[in-house]
Design a protein around this motif. Structure first.
Motif, PDB file in Angstrom:
ATOM      1  N   LYS A  13     -20.814   4.967  33.834  1.00 41.20           N
ATOM      2  CA  LYS A  13     -21.404   3.715  33.348  1.00 41.20           C
ATOM      3  C   LYS A  13     -22.010   2.936  34.499  1.00 41.20           C
ATOM      4  O   LYS A  13     -23.105   2.357  34.374  1.00 41.20           O
ATOM      5  N   GLY A  14     -21.319   2.921  35.632  1.00 42.27           N
ATOM      6  CA  GLY A  14     -21.826   2.216  36.800  1.00 42.27           C
ATOM      7  C   GLY A  14     -23.080   2.834  37.371  1.00 42.27           C
ATOM      8  O   GLY A  14     -23.830   2.175  38.097  1.00 42.27           O
ATOM      9  N   HIS A  15     -23.326   4.105  37.061  1.00 42.81           N
ATOM     10  CA  HIS A  15     -24.543   4.799  37.499  1.00 42.81           C
ATOM     11  C   HIS A  15     -25.623   4.808  36.424  1.00 42.81           C
ATOM     12  O   HIS A  15     -26.625   5.521  36.549  1.00 42.81           O
ATOM     13  N   GLY A  16     -25.401   4.057  35.349  1.00 45.68           N
ATOM     14  CA  GLY A  16     -26.419   3.980  34.304  1.00 45.68           C
ATOM     15  C   GLY A  16     -26.419   5.136  33.340  1.00 45.68           C
ATOM     16  O   GLY A  16     -27.434   5.413  32.688  1.00 45.68           O
ATOM     17  N   VAL A  17     -25.264   5.827  33.211  1.00 44.08           N
ATOM     18  CA  VAL A  17     -25.157   6.970  32.303  1.00 44.08           C
ATOM     19  C   VAL A  17     -24.240   6.586  31.148  1.00 44.08           C
ATOM     20  O   VAL A  17     -23.028   6.420  31.332  1.00 44.08           O
ATOM     21  N   GLU A  18     -24.797   6.445  29.968  1.00 43.60           N
ATOM     22  CA  GLU A  18     -24.040   6.019  28.787  1.00 43.60           C
ATOM     23  C   GLU A  18     -23.817   7.151  27.795  1.00 43.60           C
ATOM     24  O   GLU A  18     -22.943   7.067  26.929  1.00 43.60           O
ATOM     25  N   ASN A  19     -24.594   8.216  27.898  1.00 40.22           N
ATOM     26  CA  ASN A  19     -24.541   9.328  26.942  1.00 40.22           C
ATOM     27  C   ASN A  19     -23.460  10.308  27.404  1.00 40.22           C
ATOM     28  O   ASN A  19     -23.751  11.339  28.034  1.00 40.22           O
ATOM     29  N   VAL A  20     -22.198   9.969  27.115  1.00 41.58           N
ATOM     30  CA  VAL A  20     -21.062  10.692  27.692  1.00 41.58           C
ATOM     31  C   VAL A  20     -20.078  11.073  26.591  1.00 41.58           C
ATOM     32  O   VAL A  20     -19.769  10.265  25.704  1.00 41.58           O
ATOM     33  N   LEU A  21     -19.568  12.294  26.669  1.00 40.20           N
ATOM     34  CA  LEU A  21     -18.548  12.788  25.751  1.00 40.20           C
ATOM     35  C   LEU A  21     -17.299  13.124  26.554  1.00 40.20           C
ATOM     36  O   LEU A  21     -17.370  13.849  27.555  1.00 40.20           O
ATOM     37  N   VAL A  22     -16.149  12.593  26.139  1.00 41.25           N
ATOM     38  CA  VAL A  22     -14.879  12.828  26.826  1.00 41.25           C
ATOM     39  C   VAL A  22     -14.039  13.785  25.986  1.00 41.25           C
ATOM     40  O   VAL A  22     -13.682  13.476  24.844  1.00 41.25           O
ATOM     41  N   SER A  23     -13.718  14.939  26.562  1.00 42.64           N
ATOM     42  CA  SER A  23     -12.945  15.977  25.868  1.00 42.64           C
ATOM     43  C   SER A  23     -11.496  15.922  26.332  1.00 42.64           C
ATOM     44  O   SER A  23     -11.219  16.073  27.531  1.00 42.64           O
ATOM     45  N   GLU A  24     -10.569  15.715  25.399  1.00 43.90           N
ATOM     46  CA  GLU A  24      -9.154  15.533  25.756  1.00 43.90           C
ATOM     47  C   GLU A  24      -8.266  15.979  24.603  1.00 43.90           C
ATOM     48  O   GLU A  24      -8.383  15.471  23.488  1.00 43.90           O
ATOM     49  N   PRO A  25      -7.333  16.936  24.839  1.00 42.38           N
ATOM     50  CA  PRO A  25      -6.462  17.400  23.758  1.00 42.38           C
ATOM     51  C   PRO A  25      -5.321  16.452  23.409  1.00 42.38           C
ATOM     52  O   PRO A  25      -4.785  16.522  22.305  1.00 42.38           O
ATOM     53  N   SER A  26      -4.930  15.565  24.323  1.00 42.14           N
ATOM     54  CA  SER A  26      -3.812  14.663  24.069  1.00 42.14           C
ATOM     55  C   SER A  26      -4.229  13.526  23.146  1.00 42.14           C
ATOM     56  O   SER A  26      -5.140  12.754  23.482  1.00 42.14           O
ATOM     57  N   PRO A  27      -3.577  13.372  22.001  1.00 46.11           N
ATOM     58  CA  PRO A  27      -3.915  12.253  21.107  1.00 46.11           C
ATOM     59  C   PRO A  27      -3.762  10.894  21.781  1.00 46.11           C
ATOM     60  O   PRO A  27      -4.577   9.995  21.574  1.00 46.11           O
ATOM     61  N   GLU A  28      -2.713  10.734  22.587  1.00 43.78           N
ATOM     62  CA  GLU A  28      -2.468   9.461  23.258  1.00 43.78           C
ATOM     63  C   GLU A  28      -3.619   9.125  24.208  1.00 43.78           C
ATOM     64  O   GLU A  28      -4.146   8.001  24.206  1.00 43.78           O
ATOM     65  N   ARG A  29      -4.023  10.091  24.996  1.00 40.97           N
ATOM     66  CA  ARG A  29      -5.081   9.834  25.964  1.00 40.97           C
ATOM     67  C   ARG A  29      -6.443   9.675  25.284  1.00 40.97           C
ATOM     68  O   ARG A  29      -7.262   8.862  25.723  1.00 40.97           O
ATOM     69  N   ARG A  30      -6.667  10.428  24.217  1.00 44.82           N
ATOM     70  CA  ARG A  30      -7.913  10.223  23.452  1.00 44.82           C
ATOM     71  C   ARG A  30      -7.976   8.812  22.905  1.00 44.82           C
ATOM     72  O   ARG A  30      -9.024   8.156  22.934  1.00 44.82           O
ATOM     73  N   SER A  31      -6.854   8.338  22.396  1.00 44.60           N
ATOM     74  CA  SER A  31      -6.800   7.001  21.819  1.00 44.60           C
ATOM     75  C   SER A  31      -7.085   5.940  22.879  1.00 44.60           C
ATOM     76  O   SER A  31      -7.811   4.966  22.620  1.00 44.60           O
ATOM     77  N   ILE A  32      -6.530   6.109  24.074  1.00 43.40           N
ATOM     78  CA  ILE A  32      -6.762   5.154  25.157  1.00 43.40           C
ATOM     79  C   ILE A  32      -8.233   5.141  25.549  1.00 43.40           C
ATOM     80  O   ILE A  32      -8.853   4.078  25.696  1.00 43.40           O
TER      81      ILE A  32
END
Length: 350
Positions: A194-213
Motif C-alpha cells: 500500500k505504501g508503494h501504491g499497490v492496491e491490487n493485492v490478494l492475501v493467501s492464508e489457510p488459517s481462519p484466524e489470520r485470514r480474519s485479521i
C-alpha cells in the motif's frame, strides 16, 4: 535489572543481570517494547540450525551465550556515551540491530543486511530489547516522530523486513501482487505494498484466524485449501497473473502456488525462512521469464521509510498485536510454535 536470557536450546530464564553503561559512541536506552520474532522461535527450539554458534564467540560482536533476547525493539534514550551528539536524552527511538563485518562481498556491495557473518542486537550481541536497559551504538538508533509511539516503534523492525522485500520485488505503483502467508511479515508486506501504491493485492492464508485479521484490516483474502487460488488470481488480474508474489509462509506449497500466480516477467520474493527444501520446476521460470529472489532483513533506509510511513498513518495495529511481560515470554513462544496467536510485544513494564 531484569532480563529475558537465553542459555541454550529450550532454556530461557528471567534473571537479574548487570545494568549496562554506555561506552564511547553509544547510548543507553530504557527499553519499552520488544517483539517476539520467528527468529526467536528458531533460536529457542533449534539454535544450531538457526545459525547460532553455541560455543564460540560471534565473529563480529564477540558475544557468547548466555544472550539477552529482543532484536526488534524501541526505547527511550536515558544516557549518552562520550562523543554522542546525534541524539538527546529523552528521544524515543527504534533500533536498527544489525552488526556487520564491513569486508565480505556483500558488505563491499553495500548489502550489509546480507553480511556473511551478520549479527543482531538481541540475538548475538552484548544485550537486547527484552531487558529493562540496553546500550547500542548511536548510529543504530532512529528517532521516532511525535506521531509514532513506542509500541508502534517496536514494530519498525519487522515492518522493515517486509518493506525491504517489497523494494526487492521492484513492483511499480498500480501493480498487482499475491502474498502467501498472513502472519506478521505477510501483513507487513500488505502494508508496504500500500505504501508503494499497490492496491491490487490478494492475501493467501489457510488459517481462519489470520485470514480474519487480514480481512478486518482491509485485505482481499483467499483460503488456498478450499478455494481456487488460480481462479482468484485470474479474476484479480483479468487473466494476466500478478506482477509480483511474496512467500511469507515458509512452506513449499506457498512457493509453488506463488510462482504459478505470476505473470510473464514477474518476480517471486522469498522473505520467509524455510526449514525444509522445496522442489520447483525450472522450466516454469524459463517459459515465462519469471524470477525468484531472496530478501533478508533491511537496510537503515528501510527503517527510515517505515517510520515515515508510520508517521503518515499507514500502519494499523488493530486486532493483531498483543502484549506480555518478561515472565510470559517462554509460554508465548510455545503458543506461537503451536500456531496460536499473531504478534506479541514484550513490555518491560508489564
Amino acid at each position: 535489572m531484569r532480563a529475558v536470557v537465553f542459555h541454550g536450546k529450550e532454556d530461557l530464564r528471567v534473571e537479574e543481570t548487570e545494568e549496562p553503561a554506555p561506552g564511547p559512541g553509544q547510548v543507553k536506552l530504557r527499553n519499552a517494547y520488544s517483539g517476539i520474532c520467528g527468529s526467536d522461535l528458531h533460536v529457542y527450539y533449534a539454535p544450531a540450525e538457526a545459525g547460532l554458534d553455541m560455543e564460540n564467540p560471534h565473529p563480529v560482536t564477540g558475544a557468547t551465550l548466555p544472550q539477552i533476547l529482543g532484536h526488534e525493539f524501541s526505547g527511550t534514550v536515558v544516557e549518552l556515551g562520550e562523543g554522542v551528539d546525534s541524539v538527546a536524552v529523552g528521544d524515543r527511538v527504534a533500533v536498527w540491530p544489525i552488526y556487520f563485518c564491513g569486508t565480505c562481498a556483500a558488505c563491499r556491495k553495500g548489502a550489509v543486511n546480507a553480511c556473511r557473518t551478520i549479527g543482531f542486537h538481541g540475538l548475538t550481541s552484548h544485550g537486547g530489547g527484552m531487558a529493562e536497559f540496553t546500550t547500542v551504538d548511536a548510529s543504530k538508533v532512529h528517532v521516532l516522530p511525535e506521531s509514532v509511539d513506542l509500541r508502534l516503534g517496536a514494530l519498525v523492525e519487522p515492518m522493515a523486513v517486509a518493506w525491504h522485500a517489497v523494494e526487492r520485488s521492484g513492483v511499480q505503483p498500480g501493480g498487482s501482487a499475491v502474498i502467501a502467508g498472513a502472519g506478521p511479515i505477510g501483513i507487513g508486506v500488505w502494508f508496504a505494498l500500500k505504501g508503494h501504491g499497490v492496491e491490487n493485492v490478494l492475501v493467501s492464508e489457510p488459517s481462519p484466524e489470520r485470514r480474519s485479521i487480514a480481512a478486518a484490516l482491509g485485505a482481499n483474502v483467499v483460503d488456498p485449501t478450499s478455494e481456487d487460488l488460480a481462479a482468484r488470481v485470474a479474476e484479480l488480474t483479468d487473466g494476466d497473473g500478478v506482477d509480483v508474489a511474496f512467500d511469507a509462509a515458509g512452506v513449499g506449497p506457498a512457493v509453488t502456488s506463488a510462482l504459478s500466480s505470476l505473470a510473464p516477467l514477474g518476480r517471486l520474493v522469498i522473505v520467509a525462512l524455510h526449514e525444509r527444501t522445496t522442489e520447483i520446476f525450472p522450466t516454469q521460470l524459463v517459459m515465462t521469464e519469471t524470477e525468484m529472489a531472496g530478501a533478508l532483513g533491511y537496510l537503515q533506509s528501510d527503517f527510515d521509510a517505515v517510520i515515515a510511513a508510520m508517521a503518515d498513518g499507514l500502519y494499523d495495529t488493530t486486532g493483531w498485536i498483543d502484549e506480555v511481560g518478561f515472565d510470559g515470554v517462554e509460554a508465548t513462544i510455545h503458543e506461537l510454535r503451536a500456531g496460536r496467536g499473531m504478534k506479541y510485544l514484550v513490555s518491560s513494564e508489564a
